[in-house]
Write a protein that holds these residues in place. Sequence first.
Motif, PDB file in Angstrom:
ATOM      1  N   LEU A   1       4.831   6.174  -1.389  1.00 56.40           N
ATOM      2  CA  LEU A   1       4.874   6.359  -2.834  1.00 56.40           C
ATOM      3  C   LEU A   1       4.990   7.845  -3.152  1.00 56.40           C
ATOM      4  N   SER A   2       5.645   8.182  -4.264  1.00 56.95           N
ATOM      5  CA  SER A   2       5.605   9.549  -4.785  1.00 56.95           C
ATOM      6  C   SER A   2       4.481   9.624  -5.811  1.00 56.95           C
TER       7      SER A   2
ATOM      8  N   GLY B   1       0.821  -1.211   0.000  1.00 60.27           N
ATOM      9  CA  GLY B   1       0.000   0.000   0.000  1.00 60.27           C
ATOM     10  C   GLY B   1       0.850   1.254   0.000  1.00 60.27           C
ATOM     11  N   GLU B   2       0.423   2.249   0.782  1.00 56.90           N
ATOM     12  CA  GLU B   2       1.078   3.552   0.740  1.00 56.90           C
ATOM     13  C   GLU B   2       2.527   3.513   1.206  1.00 56.90           C
ATOM     14  N   GLN B   3       2.851   2.675   2.186  1.00 59.04           N
ATOM     15  CA  GLN B   3       4.215   2.591   2.714  1.00 59.04           C
ATOM     16  C   GLN B   3       4.975   1.510   1.961  1.00 59.04           C
TER      17      GLN B   3
ATOM     18  N   PHE C   1       2.739   9.348   3.046  1.00 56.90           N
ATOM     19  CA  PHE C   1       1.766   9.402   1.960  1.00 56.90           C
ATOM     20  C   PHE C   1       0.877  10.635   2.061  1.00 56.90           C
ATOM     21  N   ASP C   2       0.584  11.098   3.272  1.00 61.97           N
ATOM     22  CA  ASP C   2      -0.239  12.295   3.441  1.00 61.97           C
ATOM     23  C   ASP C   2       0.409  13.502   2.776  1.00 61.97           C
ATOM     24  N   ASP C   3       1.742  13.567   2.800  1.00 59.58           N
ATOM     25  CA  ASP C   3       2.446  14.672   2.156  1.00 59.58           C
ATOM     26  C   ASP C   3       2.259  14.622   0.643  1.00 59.58           C
ATOM     27  N   VAL C   4       2.227  13.416   0.079  1.00 58.98           N
ATOM     28  CA  VAL C   4       2.017  13.268  -1.356  1.00 58.98           C
ATOM     29  C   VAL C   4       0.617  13.746  -1.732  1.00 58.98           C
TER      30      VAL C   4
ATOM     31  N   GLY D   1      -3.819   8.290  -9.638  1.00 63.99           N
ATOM     32  CA  GLY D   1      -3.689   7.003  -8.975  1.00 63.99           C
ATOM     33  C   GLY D   1      -3.758   7.042  -7.464  1.00 63.99           C
ATOM     34  N   VAL D   2      -4.146   8.196  -6.894  1.00 61.70           N
ATOM     35  CA  VAL D   2      -4.193   8.317  -5.435  1.00 61.70           C
ATOM     36  C   VAL D   2      -5.114   7.271  -4.820  1.00 61.70           C
TER      37      VAL D   2
END
Length: 217
Positions: A58-59, A38-40, A142-145, A180-181
């Motif tokens: 992810l970026s 997932g995100e991490q 991921f919140d920053d992305v 793709g978020v």
Amino acid sequence: MHDPSQDAILAALVPVLDGLAATFGPSCEVVLHDYRLGEQSVVAVAGQVTGRRVGGALSEIGLSMLRKGAEAVNDLNYVTRTPDGRVIKSSTMPLRDGRGELFGALCVNIDVTALRQAGDILSALAGAGPVEPAATTFTNDFDDVVDAVVRGQELALGKPFPALTRAERLDVIGSLEERGVFKVRNAVPRVAERLGMSRSGLYADLAVARKGPREES
């Protein structure tokens, strides 16, 4: 449950990271992603350029790769700029198992800031202006992305999300979908919190955004 063949591919690539980073020197960073997490998704890092670490997020580029899924291909030698102004040349290569299923990516990042500056000087002498690379958020959160993508949309529209019309709000949500978020597990509650919406409201708007062109209402 993880596929053993996918685990084997990731394990085989870990020593490759150290070899690549050592070959290209201190300006190189190699990052291994396992999209099943997932995100991490960051599971291994060699070198330090963007500050990535194991367990990092992810970026936007990774999100785009994940969104493309079966259609994802090597994205080679693209140039981006980090928030602190450094210029990074990167390549992202999707990882697939024997069935062709996308499950991760190998990313190489090289800090070419000094080379870029030298090139800009030469361009200025030749009478040509520098070409600005697009900004990319490299972060371990991921919140920053998500925040970077939303801020970019708010900047483009010239007003904060709460002040948008419904059609503009749907455009922002549609853009997040296109990037793709929402492919990331548990993305909806995180995005809903960032946008100040309820989860049910976001699900409803996302369903509308996925239908295609939208009209002002």
